[in-house]
Scaffold this motif. Structure first.
Motif, mmCIF file in Angstrom:
data_model
loop_
_atom_site.group_PDB
_atom_site.id
_atom_site.type_symbol
_atom_site.label_atom_id
_atom_site.label_comp_id
_atom_site.label_asym_id
_atom_site.label_seq_id
_atom_site.Cartn_x
_atom_site.Cartn_y
_atom_site.Cartn_z
ATOM 1 N N GLU A 20 0.822 -1.210 0.000
ATOM 2 C CA GLU A 20 0.000 0.000 0.000
ATOM 3 C C GLU A 20 0.858 1.264 0.000
ATOM 4 O O GLU A 20 0.441 2.302 -0.509
ATOM 5 C CB GLU A 20 -0.930 0.001 1.212
ATOM 6 N N ARG A 54 -1.564 8.638 -12.975
ATOM 7 C CA ARG A 54 -0.437 9.572 -12.914
ATOM 8 C C ARG A 54 0.551 9.347 -14.048
ATOM 9 O O ARG A 54 1.220 10.281 -14.479
ATOM 10 C CB ARG A 54 0.298 9.443 -11.573
ATOM 11 N N GLU A 94 2.025 3.213 -3.416
ATOM 12 C CA GLU A 94 1.235 4.280 -4.033
ATOM 13 C C GLU A 94 1.736 5.645 -3.584
ATOM 14 O O GLU A 94 1.877 6.572 -4.389
ATOM 15 C CB GLU A 94 -0.246 4.103 -3.682
ATOM 16 N N TRP A 116 0.033 -4.577 -8.157
ATOM 17 C CA TRP A 116 0.094 -3.436 -7.243
ATOM 18 C C TRP A 116 0.754 -2.241 -7.931
ATOM 19 O O TRP A 116 0.313 -1.091 -7.800
ATOM 20 C CB TRP A 116 0.893 -3.809 -5.991
ATOM 21 N N ALA A 146 -0.763 1.477 -8.769
ATOM 22 C CA ALA A 146 -0.164 2.686 -8.201
ATOM 23 C C ALA A 146 0.222 3.692 -9.281
ATOM 24 O O ALA A 146 0.211 4.904 -9.044
ATOM 25 C CB ALA A 146 1.060 2.308 -7.366
ATOM 26 N N ARG A 161 3.414 8.482 -5.855
ATOM 27 C CA ARG A 161 2.780 9.804 -5.822
ATOM 28 C C ARG A 161 3.847 10.883 -5.606
ATOM 29 O O ARG A 161 3.820 11.933 -6.244
ATOM 30 C CB ARG A 161 1.724 9.867 -4.723
#
Length: 243
Positions: free
Chosen positions: A141, A179, A144, A171, A175, A148
């Motif tokens: 998790e 973007r 991400e 995953w 992520a 970012r």
């Protein structure tokens, strides 16, 4: 490293740079007179190899551990790169305002390279050594947030190049979604008849171009020796094409 062109001081114990770092640096393609940020730089192996291979760029080594950051500064000086490399002590997963105060300005990099800690907690035996543990283990998790932060530091149309574990592809793609686009994935195989052991991934901020799966890179032949391509990459005379 790079056939003796680069010297690297590393901790006697803990995480040590190896083929992952070499492959990542070689996968950057052409690097112009731009700022390159090495996220989670450790002692600076990847960023130093990028600087050695591409003399026009400026490199920022981003590392949160003070001890590793000190070694990274020592390595920058050892290789004579003080005029175009710097070390930024910053937590990549911190809020944007904290990262800004640490020196990670938005839109300031044309390329981010990263070998993030990619083993999720509970999936592998964690090392008792804190440095090795931090270099290897991070929750899926958290990836991400890591990406970012990379997108935040990249200029529009800037590039991201990273190396990741094979079973983390789902995953990773999640992520990157929203973007990054123009994603290129190149599997890395330890030998011709073995499953892939790593993924090299390149992406472009804000692009809408579709994803591409590239031919694999095989590191060793049946005799256990580097293939000619892998040998040239480790010597620093060839790149790993991601286009």
């Amino acid at each position: 490293m790079l056939d003796g062109r680069l010297r690297l001081v590393q901790p006697r114990k803990g995480h040590r740079a190896g083929s992952d770092a070499v492959l990542l640096a070689a996968a950057c393609g052409e690097v112009a007179a731009e700022t390159v940020a090495d996220f989670g730089a450790g002692v600076g192996a990847v960023g130093l190899m990028v600087a050695a291979r591409h003399p026009a760029c400026r490199v920022v080594l981003v590392e949160n551990d003070p001890g590793l950051a000190a070694l990274a500064r020592r390595n920058v000086a050892l290789n004579g790169f003080e005029d175009r490399m710097e070390v930024c002590e910053a937590n990549i997963l911190a809020p944007a305002t904290v990262r800004r105060k640490a020196g990670l300005a938005a839109g300031s990099a044309g390329l981010v390279v990263t070998n993030p800690p990619f083993w999720p907690a509970g999936r592998v035996r964690t090392s008792p050594d804190a440095g090795r543990r931090a270099a290897h283990v991070m929750a899926d998790e958290a990836l991400e947030g890591w990406l970012r932060a990379a997108a935040d530091m990249l200029a529009p149309d800037g590039r991201l190049v990273l190396i990741h574990r094979v079973d983390g592809l789902a995953w990773l793609l999640a992520a990157l979604a929203g973007r990054f686009g123009d994603i290129a994935v190149r599997p890395v195989y330890s030998a011709p008849d073995r499953p892939a052991v790593r993924l090299l991934v390149a992406a472009r901020r804000g692009s809408r171009a579709p994803m591409r799966l590239l031919p694999g890179l095989v590191l060793s032949g049946a005799d256990g020796r580097f293939t000619p391509e892998a040998d040239a990459v480790h010597r620093g005379t060839a790149s790993v094409a991601m286009g």
